[in-house]
Design a protein around this motif. Sequence first.
Motif, mmCIF file in Angstrom:
data_model
loop_
_atom_site.group_PDB
_atom_site.id
_atom_site.type_symbol
_atom_site.label_atom_id
_atom_site.label_comp_id
_atom_site.label_asym_id
_atom_site.label_seq_id
_atom_site.Cartn_x
_atom_site.Cartn_y
_atom_site.Cartn_z
ATOM 1 N N THR A 39 0.747 -1.351 0.012
ATOM 2 C CA THR A 39 -0.131 0.009 0.131
ATOM 3 C C THR A 39 0.908 1.168 -0.090
ATOM 4 O O THR A 39 0.412 2.155 -0.903
ATOM 5 C CB THR A 39 -0.942 0.048 1.134
ATOM 6 N N LEU A 40 1.968 1.365 0.933
ATOM 7 C CA LEU A 40 2.837 2.428 0.962
ATOM 8 C C LEU A 40 3.613 2.498 -0.472
ATOM 9 O O LEU A 40 3.568 3.799 -1.059
ATOM 10 C CB LEU A 40 4.075 2.097 2.031
ATOM 11 N N LEU A 42 2.345 1.617 -3.408
ATOM 12 C CA LEU A 42 1.844 2.031 -4.651
ATOM 13 C C LEU A 42 1.220 3.747 -4.193
ATOM 14 O O LEU A 42 1.273 4.462 -5.488
ATOM 15 C CB LEU A 42 0.096 1.374 -4.391
ATOM 16 N N THR A 43 1.212 4.178 -3.125
ATOM 17 C CA THR A 43 0.935 5.633 -2.875
ATOM 18 C C THR A 43 2.140 6.405 -3.478
ATOM 19 O O THR A 43 2.181 7.541 -4.229
ATOM 20 C CB THR A 43 0.955 5.811 -1.448
ATOM 21 N N LEU A 44 3.514 5.793 -3.097
ATOM 22 C CA LEU A 44 4.658 6.349 -3.472
ATOM 23 C C LEU A 44 4.934 6.651 -4.858
ATOM 24 O O LEU A 44 5.502 7.511 -5.790
ATOM 25 C CB LEU A 44 5.855 5.783 -2.910
ATOM 26 N N TYR A 45 4.563 5.508 -5.804
ATOM 27 C CA TYR A 45 4.376 5.262 -7.382
ATOM 28 C C TYR A 45 3.618 6.221 -7.623
ATOM 29 O O TYR A 45 3.671 6.784 -8.690
ATOM 30 C CB TYR A 45 4.233 3.989 -7.377
ATOM 31 N N GLY A 46 2.343 6.210 -7.258
ATOM 32 C CA GLY A 46 1.450 7.432 -7.739
ATOM 33 C C GLY A 46 1.930 8.929 -7.488
ATOM 34 O O GLY A 46 1.942 9.485 -8.777
ATOM 35 N N VAL A 47 2.465 9.099 -6.461
ATOM 36 C CA VAL A 47 3.280 10.659 -6.513
ATOM 37 C C VAL A 47 4.340 10.592 -7.361
ATOM 38 O O VAL A 47 4.608 11.739 -8.121
ATOM 39 C CB VAL A 47 3.406 10.950 -4.821
ATOM 40 N N ARG A 88 -0.214 -4.524 -7.492
ATOM 41 C CA ARG A 88 -1.805 -4.578 -7.016
ATOM 42 C C ARG A 88 -2.108 -6.266 -6.817
ATOM 43 O O ARG A 88 -2.795 -6.538 -5.961
ATOM 44 C CB ARG A 88 -2.451 -3.927 -7.912
#
Length: 230
Positions: A39-40, A42-47, A88
């Motif tokens: 989860t962490l 995926l958040t960093l990849y999005g940013v 994912r």
Amino acid sequence: MDVTLALVLGLTALWSGAGFLADGMPHRASARSLRRRGTLLLTLYGVGLLGTAVLFGLVTTTGAGTLVLALPVVPATVVAAWTVPRLRRLRAGAGALARVPDAPLPPALRAAAAHPLVMLPPQVAGLSMLPAAALAVGSAGIDAGTLLGPAVTGAVLVMVAVAVRHALRHNRLVERATAALPGFAPPRRPGPVGPAAGSPVVPADPVPALAGGAVTSAVRSVRTPPPVSI
């Protein structure tokens, strides 16, 4: 501080941190811990993908140093196309086991977490930011010629070493996961078909190996009973 320089330095720190966190994915002790790490990431990849797109827009608008500053777009595209879908699915698999408290991480899930497409692209994105950071620092008044060459060379060498390391670790974990499958038996090496060279040949029946008349006398002495006198 220049906006491009601040964005490049921020993306360098973000992608490098994401690559470091991704490298520890196979070492998670439980499925719940792996799910939280996924989860962490995926958040960093999005940013990181958003920041890389903004950087590419700024570079194409100004037109200065387009090739070097746009270099992180290639690994960022690989992250969006392959790493994020794999992460994912990995997070979904860990989520199915995370409902059980302290559920250990299965070997197959650990091997999937060590796949090079999960590990390598964010780390390559972080390394590809080094030449862009050197060029951005040069635009701030520092000579970029002394920084760009070593940055490119060091980034390429580290990329090769990291790729080889990920491939070897993934193969090792896949072998462990395969050996942990129920009913799996490792292949056996075929033994020698004939006698070894130089070993004496033992006949199946040792009696025919005796010489000439010794065979007849030996057989008669055993099979012919002695005469019985009345």
